[in-house]
Write an enzyme that holds these catalytic residues in place. Structure first.
Site, PDB file in Angstrom:
ATOM      1  N   SER A   1     -41.316 -34.168 -36.781  1.00  0.00           N
ATOM      2  CA  SER A   1     -41.038 -33.779 -35.393  1.00  0.00           C
ATOM      3  C   SER A   1     -41.105 -32.279 -35.113  1.00  0.00           C
TER       4      SER A   1
ATOM      5  N   ASN B   1     -37.371 -31.748 -24.234  1.00  0.00           N
ATOM      6  CA  ASN B   1     -36.576 -31.213 -25.359  1.00  0.00           C
ATOM      7  C   ASN B   1     -35.132 -31.691 -25.321  1.00  0.00           C
TER       8      ASN B   1
ATOM      9  N   PHE C   1     -32.007 -36.690 -35.889  1.00  0.00           N
ATOM     10  CA  PHE C   1     -31.206 -36.157 -34.782  1.00  0.00           C
ATOM     11  C   PHE C   1     -31.031 -37.203 -33.656  1.00  0.00           C
TER      12      PHE C   1
ATOM     13  N   ASP D   1     -40.144 -46.047 -46.218  1.00  0.00           N
ATOM     14  CA  ASP D   1     -41.182 -45.223 -45.571  1.00  0.00           C
ATOM     15  C   ASP D   1     -41.945 -46.127 -44.603  1.00  0.00           C
ATOM     16  N   ILE D   2     -42.070 -45.714 -43.352  1.00  0.00           N
ATOM     17  CA  ILE D   2     -42.765 -46.582 -42.381  1.00  0.00           C
ATOM     18  C   ILE D   2     -44.246 -46.745 -42.706  1.00  0.00           C
TER      19      ILE D   2
ATOM     20  N   LYS E   1     -48.628 -37.456 -32.144  1.00  0.00           N
ATOM     21  CA  LYS E   1     -47.794 -38.311 -31.275  1.00  0.00           C
ATOM     22  C   LYS E   1     -48.686 -38.986 -30.216  1.00  0.00           C
TER      23      LYS E   1
ATOM     24  N   THR F   1     -43.046 -38.030 -26.745  1.00  0.00           N
ATOM     25  CA  THR F   1     -42.634 -36.695 -26.305  1.00  0.00           C
ATOM     26  C   THR F   1     -43.459 -36.235 -25.102  1.00  0.00           C
ATOM     27  N   ASP F   2     -42.909 -35.296 -24.350  1.00  0.00           N
ATOM     28  CA  ASP F   2     -43.676 -34.721 -23.232  1.00  0.00           C
ATOM     29  C   ASP F   2     -44.815 -33.829 -23.726  1.00  0.00           C
ATOM     30  N   GLU F   3     -44.772 -33.444 -25.026  1.00  0.00           N
ATOM     31  CA  GLU F   3     -45.789 -32.514 -25.537  1.00  0.00           C
ATOM     32  C   GLU F   3     -47.193 -33.122 -25.523  1.00  0.00           C
TER      33      GLU F   3
ATOM     34  N   GLY G   1     -51.062 -21.432 -30.514  1.00  0.00           N
ATOM     35  CA  GLY G   1     -51.216 -22.518 -29.534  1.00  0.00           C
ATOM     36  C   GLY G   1     -49.939 -22.835 -28.781  1.00  0.00           C
TER      37      GLY G   1
ATOM     38  N   ALA H   1     -50.763 -33.889 -31.125  1.00  0.00           N
ATOM     39  CA  ALA H   1     -51.963 -34.721 -31.278  1.00  0.00           C
ATOM     40  C   ALA H   1     -51.613 -36.006 -32.030  1.00  0.00           C
TER      41      ALA H   1
ATOM     42  N   TYR I   1     -48.789 -31.663 -34.201  1.00  0.00           N
ATOM     43  CA  TYR I   1     -47.677 -32.582 -33.902  1.00  0.00           C
ATOM     44  C   TYR I   1     -47.979 -33.402 -32.652  1.00  0.00           C
TER      45      TYR I   1
HETATM   46  P1  NAD Z   1     -35.896 -35.640 -36.601  1.00  0.00           P
HETATM   47  O1  NAD Z   1     -36.942 -34.842 -37.327  1.00  0.00           O
HETATM   48  O2  NAD Z   1     -34.539 -35.078 -36.436  1.00  0.00           O
HETATM   49  O3  NAD Z   1     -35.725 -37.055 -37.330  1.00  0.00           O
HETATM   50  C1  NAD Z   1     -36.816 -37.801 -37.767  1.00  0.00           C
HETATM   51  C2  NAD Z   1     -36.294 -38.921 -38.665  1.00  0.00           C
HETATM   52  O4  NAD Z   1     -37.414 -39.710 -39.083  1.00  0.00           O
HETATM   53  C3  NAD Z   1     -35.612 -38.408 -39.947  1.00  0.00           C
HETATM   54  O5  NAD Z   1     -34.413 -39.120 -40.171  1.00  0.00           O
HETATM   55  C4  NAD Z   1     -36.626 -38.702 -41.046  1.00  0.00           C
HETATM   56  O6  NAD Z   1     -36.038 -38.954 -42.315  1.00  0.00           O
HETATM   57  C5  NAD Z   1     -37.313 -39.933 -40.488  1.00  0.00           C
HETATM   58  N1  NAD Z   1     -38.675 -40.092 -41.030  1.00  0.00           N
HETATM   59  C6  NAD Z   1     -39.651 -39.144 -41.102  1.00  0.00           C
HETATM   60  N2  NAD Z   1     -40.736 -39.665 -41.702  1.00  0.00           N
HETATM   61  C7  NAD Z   1     -40.457 -40.964 -41.998  1.00  0.00           C
HETATM   62  C8  NAD Z   1     -41.176 -42.021 -42.602  1.00  0.00           C
HETATM   63  N3  NAD Z   1     -42.429 -41.845 -43.068  1.00  0.00           N
HETATM   64  N4  NAD Z   1     -40.586 -43.222 -42.731  1.00  0.00           N
HETATM   65  C9  NAD Z   1     -39.316 -43.433 -42.279  1.00  0.00           C
HETATM   66  N5  NAD Z   1     -38.573 -42.448 -41.718  1.00  0.00           N
HETATM   67  C10 NAD Z   1     -39.136 -41.235 -41.578  1.00  0.00           C
HETATM   68  O7  NAD Z   1     -36.562 -36.020 -35.217  1.00  0.00           O
HETATM   69  P2  NAD Z   1     -35.896 -36.098 -33.753  1.00  0.00           P
HETATM   70  O8  NAD Z   1     -35.906 -34.757 -33.159  1.00  0.00           O
HETATM   71  O9  NAD Z   1     -34.666 -36.892 -33.820  1.00  0.00           O
HETATM   72  O10 NAD Z   1     -37.027 -36.944 -33.000  1.00  0.00           O
HETATM   73  C11 NAD Z   1     -37.015 -38.365 -33.052  1.00  0.00           C
HETATM   74  C12 NAD Z   1     -38.206 -38.903 -32.266  1.00  0.00           C
HETATM   75  O11 NAD Z   1     -38.115 -38.477 -30.913  1.00  0.00           O
HETATM   76  C13 NAD Z   1     -39.567 -38.418 -32.767  1.00  0.00           C
HETATM   77  O12 NAD Z   1     -40.455 -39.490 -32.651  1.00  0.00           O
HETATM   78  C14 NAD Z   1     -39.932 -37.295 -31.819  1.00  0.00           C
HETATM   79  O13 NAD Z   1     -41.321 -37.191 -31.694  1.00  0.00           O
HETATM   80  C15 NAD Z   1     -39.297 -37.787 -30.525  1.00  0.00           C
HETATM   81  N6  NAD Z   1     -38.878 -36.736 -29.572  1.00  0.00           N
HETATM   82  C16 NAD Z   1     -38.087 -35.701 -29.986  1.00  0.00           C
HETATM   83  C17 NAD Z   1     -37.640 -34.767 -29.047  1.00  0.00           C
HETATM   84  C18 NAD Z   1     -36.735 -33.623 -29.443  1.00  0.00           C
HETATM   85  O14 NAD Z   1     -36.466 -32.749 -28.610  1.00  0.00           O
HETATM   86  N7  NAD Z   1     -36.214 -33.579 -30.647  1.00  0.00           N
HETATM   87  C19 NAD Z   1     -38.028 -34.886 -27.714  1.00  0.00           C
HETATM   88  C20 NAD Z   1     -38.861 -35.950 -27.341  1.00  0.00           C
HETATM   89  C21 NAD Z   1     -39.271 -36.885 -28.274  1.00  0.00           C
HETATM   90  O1  DAU Z   2     -40.673 -31.281 -25.755  1.00  0.00           O
HETATM   91  C1  DAU Z   2     -40.225 -32.185 -26.706  1.00  0.00           C
HETATM   92  C2  DAU Z   2     -40.344 -31.579 -28.089  1.00  0.00           C
HETATM   93  O2  DAU Z   2     -39.326 -30.588 -28.199  1.00  0.00           O
HETATM   94  C3  DAU Z   2     -40.222 -32.601 -29.213  1.00  0.00           C
HETATM   95  O3  DAU Z   2     -41.287 -33.514 -29.123  1.00  0.00           O
HETATM   96  C4  DAU Z   2     -40.236 -31.915 -30.584  1.00  0.00           C
HETATM   97  O4  DAU Z   2     -40.014 -32.872 -31.597  1.00  0.00           O
HETATM   98  C5  DAU Z   2     -39.114 -30.886 -30.599  1.00  0.00           C
HETATM   99  O5  DAU Z   2     -39.142 -30.188 -31.830  1.00  0.00           O
HETATM  100  C6  DAU Z   2     -39.267 -29.909 -29.430  1.00  0.00           C
HETATM  101  O6  DAU Z   2     -40.440 -29.072 -29.602  1.00  0.00           O
HETATM  102  P1  DAU Z   2     -40.403 -27.492 -29.282  1.00  0.00           P
HETATM  103  O7  DAU Z   2     -41.502 -26.869 -30.044  1.00  0.00           O
HETATM  104  O8  DAU Z   2     -40.331 -27.251 -27.832  1.00  0.00           O
HETATM  105  O9  DAU Z   2     -38.937 -27.142 -29.929  1.00  0.00           O
HETATM  106  P2  DAU Z   2     -38.443 -25.918 -30.833  1.00  0.00           P
HETATM  107  O10 DAU Z   2     -36.969 -26.034 -30.920  1.00  0.00           O
HETATM  108  O11 DAU Z   2     -39.225 -25.775 -32.085  1.00  0.00           O
HETATM  109  O12 DAU Z   2     -38.792 -24.649 -29.917  1.00  0.00           O
HETATM  110  C7  DAU Z   2     -38.285 -24.514 -28.592  1.00  0.00           C
HETATM  111  C8  DAU Z   2     -38.906 -23.263 -28.004  1.00  0.00           C
HETATM  112  O13 DAU Z   2     -38.379 -22.108 -28.694  1.00  0.00           O
HETATM  113  C9  DAU Z   2     -40.415 -23.168 -28.175  1.00  0.00           C
HETATM  114  O14 DAU Z   2     -40.973 -22.541 -27.026  1.00  0.00           O
HETATM  115  C10 DAU Z   2     -40.611 -22.289 -29.389  1.00  0.00           C
HETATM  116  C11 DAU Z   2     -39.409 -21.359 -29.328  1.00  0.00           C
HETATM  117  N1  DAU Z   2     -38.883 -20.903 -30.635  1.00  0.00           N
HETATM  118  C12 DAU Z   2     -38.576 -21.842 -31.565  1.00  0.00           C
HETATM  119  C13 DAU Z   2     -38.056 -21.493 -32.798  1.00  0.00           C
HETATM  120  C14 DAU Z   2     -37.730 -22.540 -33.837  1.00  0.00           C
HETATM  121  C15 DAU Z   2     -38.652 -19.558 -30.870  1.00  0.00           C
HETATM  122  O15 DAU Z   2     -38.897 -18.695 -30.006  1.00  0.00           O
HETATM  123  N2  DAU Z   2     -38.145 -19.202 -32.080  1.00  0.00           N
HETATM  124  C16 DAU Z   2     -37.839 -20.106 -33.067  1.00  0.00           C
HETATM  125  O16 DAU Z   2     -37.402 -19.705 -34.179  1.00  0.00           O
END
Ligand code: NAD
Ligand code: DAU
Length: 356
Positions: free
Chosen positions: A88, A191, A14, A62-63, A166, A136-138, A295, A164, A162
């Protein structure tokens, strides 16, 4: 501007796909190498518009495969890494923590070690190099329902497997700076939302469920709070920090845009119903309260003032516009969604690149 050879890991995911697109479009003199394993979350359809560009290359890898990574550093004379590849999704980490430790911790470590060995073998050493780790902020844990925010000084306190994993990877990145002098930067973002997000995450999952008239599973009481940032604004922050960030520093990135889940869900329902021409309130009865995520962190909210003050970055898009754009995109790209849901794209890539 100088030529650069940059690995972007997780570029088929993404956020990674938006970062790859931005770098390929804005820096024709950079050589961008997208390193991605193509797990269930990786999808090259996210990059269709730029896949034929001369400054773009895809490498399925694969990394965790240190030898292959090290070879790639040598073959491409890599001088920059933007590391996004990760497992993620919090819910998956609860079911399968080992995969998260493997990819997020060991994968990051093997990438760091490949960079270290290659850069230390060069006559110029670490000069002009950068290992930029996206976190991530998590990792900061959970805030109460007051007005406190996560700053760069907030102590790490991860709760899910997750976060932990990161947190652990962040520590390894900083250790490589402190121990070996590797030029590193870590950023912690809130997010993200926008096009190309895998439909297991709240916003795309709910848009698709409304479209297909399926239940909307709200965890717990729906009062958890998240701080939402449009994904292209995150990509712009990464671009800024990659070029102008201070080595060994940390920057928080956030949308200054907190929403209770249930309020956000109501906005999504209203937007989807309006764009589909449904009467107001048509899909509200799809809301289904379900057992809470174990959690489940109560609240995340980022103080991004350091980034604004030092590097002049701030979110460019108002949430109302961002969510409208996002909902429209998913409704107009049904085929993208259907391909994911039918898992067609995984079969296709396994045939094309071999099943790793
Ligand atoms: P995503 O799950 O959409 O994409 C992850 C990508 O990494 C995928 O293309 C997957 O194929 C690749 N990948 C997974 N394992 C791999 C491996 N072993 N070797 C090579 N490639 C691999 O994730 P995202 O939501 O785009 O998040 C990207 C990064 O940003 C992550 O590090 C996540 O922790 C961080 N992040 C995400 C969010 C969010 O809201 N989505 C917020 C803050 C930080
Ligand atoms: O804060 C950054 C993080 O945001 C990233 O590091 C993660 O990779 C990303 O997945 C995201 O984590 P969240 O757990 O916050 O995102 P998610 O979309 O899974 O959930 C957002 C909120 O919605 C969370 O409080 C859980 C809730 N939720 C989620 C799903 C999938 C629901 O209530 N129902 C659902 O079906």
């Amino acid at each position: 501007m100088s030529q650069r050879n940059i690995i972007i890991t997780g570029g088929a995911g993404f956020i990674g796909s938006h970062v790859v697109r931005l770098f390929v479009n804005n820096y024709p003199h950079y050589n961008i190498i997208n390193v991605d394993k193509l797990t269930y979350a990786g999808n090259l359809a996210n990059l269709k518009d730029i896949e034929d560009r001369p400054n773009y290359k895809f490498k399925r890898l694969d990394i965790c495969d240190f030898e292959d990574l090290y070879q790639l550093f040598q073959d491409e004379n890599i001088d920059g890494v933007i590391h996004l590849a990760a497992e993620s999704h919090v819910d998956r980490s609860i079911k399968d923590p080992f995969t998260f430790a493997k990819t997020n911790v060991m994968g990051t470590l093997s990438l760091l070690q490949a960079a270290k060995l290659y850069w230390e073998s060069r006559p110029e050493g670490y000069e002009g190099k950068l290992f930029y780790h996206i976190s991530t902020d998590e990792v900061y844990g959970a805030l109460g329902f007051d007005d406190t925010l996560f700053t760069e000084e907030t102590k790490y306190d991860p709760h899910s497997p997750y976060s932990a994993s990161k947190a652990s990877s962040d520590h390894f990145v900083r250790a490589y700076h402190d121990t070996y002098g590797m030029p590193t930067i870590v950023t912690n973002c809130s997010n993200n939302y926008g096009p190309y997000q895998f439909p297991e995450k709240l916003i795309p999952l709910f848009i698709n469920n409304i479209r297909t008239r399926k239940p909307l599973p709200v965890y717990g009481n729906g009062e958890n709070i998240r701080d939402w940032l449009y994904v292209e604004d995150h990509a712009r922050a990464i671009e800024t920090i990659f070029h102008r960030g201070k080595i060994a520093d940390t920057y928080n990135i956030g949308g200054c845009n907190e929403w209770r889940n249930i309020d956000l869900i109501k906005v999504i329902i209203a937007t989807v119903d309006r764009l589909l021409g449904n009467p107001e309130g048509h899909s509200i009865d799809l809301i289904t309260y379900v057992t809470d995520r174990p959690g489940h962190d109560a609240r995340y909210a980022i103080d991004a003032s350091k980034l604004r003050r030092e590097l002049d970055w701030q979110p460019s898009l108002q949430f109302e516009e961002g969510i409208e754009r996002t909902v429209r995109w998913y409704l107009e790209n049904e085929e993208w969604m259907e391909n994911i849901i039918s898992k067609e794209y995984i079969k296709y890539y396994d045939e094309m690149y071999g099943n790793r």
